[in-house]
Design an enzyme around this catalytic site. Structure first.
Site, PDB file in Angstrom:
ATOM      1  N   SER A  95      18.094  59.441  85.553  1.00  0.00           N
ATOM      2  CA  SER A  95      19.291  58.747  85.108  1.00  0.00           C
ATOM      3  C   SER A  95      20.250  58.511  86.277  1.00  0.00           C
ATOM      4  O   SER A  95      19.889  57.832  87.243  1.00  0.00           O
ATOM      5  CB  SER A  95      19.940  59.531  83.963  1.00  0.00           C
ATOM      6  N   ASP A 224      14.369  54.201  75.210  1.00  0.00           N
ATOM      7  CA  ASP A 224      15.546  54.822  75.824  1.00  0.00           C
ATOM      8  C   ASP A 224      16.812  54.197  75.243  1.00  0.00           C
ATOM      9  O   ASP A 224      17.037  52.997  75.380  1.00  0.00           O
ATOM     10  CB  ASP A 224      15.489  54.614  77.337  1.00  0.00           C
ATOM     11  N   HIS A 252      15.331  58.831  76.332  1.00  0.00           N
ATOM     12  CA  HIS A 252      15.892  58.965  77.667  1.00  0.00           C
ATOM     13  C   HIS A 252      15.387  60.233  78.370  1.00  0.00           C
ATOM     14  O   HIS A 252      15.201  60.232  79.558  1.00  0.00           O
ATOM     15  CB  HIS A 252      17.414  59.000  77.551  1.00  0.00           C
TER      16      HIS A 252
END
Length: 252
Positions: A95, A224, A252
């Site tokens: 991320s 996601d 995610h």
């Protein structure tokens, strides 16, 4: 605790276990090095040296009033990798950590990094603008700012539901993981978390991606709900030596 003090005086906490080729793990917002515990234990058992840090304002690192931006995050990593004399390293970022990885490699990693992995990364850019018309609208990030800045305890308690895809049919909330996510988030600085939203949503990594010639593996779940999957093919296309692996149905 293992820490280094970077040039502005902020202390950066890190874990450093084992010997062998180093793997450096970069966590997502608003978490800490603890988010990588399972992966660190796995690779440690395979004979690697494993390193993970708490980004400034996160976890056990110093809660500096300033520097909660991508370039400073990356400068901190450059100081850490130099202090630990890491060479032939593999950098893995999730991320926000994926953005941190690719900019570190582009700006500071020459001669130190063998290859990298970007997992559900914010690259090349998340925000919707004239150059990224299918990006995420600003109002979404404004809602995250409001929840983080002014109702953080409850907001962070609810946030893992979409993060882990527990709102999908048939999914079961894993309470221990949810509470551990909340614990990590609440350890950090509310100011750093608030300002970090701009860092992960508006930083443009296009030129960084274009300039990184070492092998880069891009991994992304197609379901996601935090960083949309459409980011991943764009990032892989910009990389001179990139490979994309998509995971149908993964969160995610």
């Amino acid at each position: 605790m293992s820490t280094i003090k970077v040039k502005d005086g902020t202390e950066i906490y890190y874990k450093d276990w084992g010997t062998g080729q180093p793997i450096v793990f970069h966590h997502g917002w608003p978490l800490s090095a603890d988010d990588w515990d399972a992966q660190m234990m796995f690779f440690l058992a395979q004979g690697y040296r494993v390193i993970a840090h708490d980004r400034r304002g996160h976890g056990r690192s110093g809660q500096s009033a300033n520097g909660n931006d991508m370039d400073t995050y990356v400068a901190d990593i450059a100081e850490l990798t130099a202090a630990l004399d890491l060479k032939d390293a593999i950098h893995i970022g999730h991320s926000t950590g994926g953005g941190e990885v690719i900019r570190y490699v582009a700006k500071h990693g020459k001669g130190r990094v063998a290859k990298t992995v970007l997992i559900s990364a914010v690259t090349p850019i998340m925000i919707k603008n004239e150059h990224n018309p299918d990006g995420v609208p600003m109002n979404v990030f404004d809602e995250i700012r409001q929840g983080t800045g002014f109702n953080r305890a409850q907001f962070f308690y609810d946030f893992p539901i979409a993060f882990y895809g527990w709102n999908r049919e048939g999914a079961t909330v894993q309470e221990g993981i949810k509470h551990n996510w909340w614990r990590q988030g609440m350890m950090g600085s509310v100011k750093a978390h608030y300002e970090g939203i701009k860092a992960f949503s508006e930083s443009d990594f296009t030129e960084d991606l274009k300039s990184v010639e070492i092998p880069v593996l891009v991994l992304h779940g197609e379901d996601d709900q935090i960083v949309p999957f459409n980011q991943a093919p764009k990032a892989a296309e910009l990389l001179p030596n990139g490979k994309l692996i998509a995971y149908p149905g993964f969160p995610h």
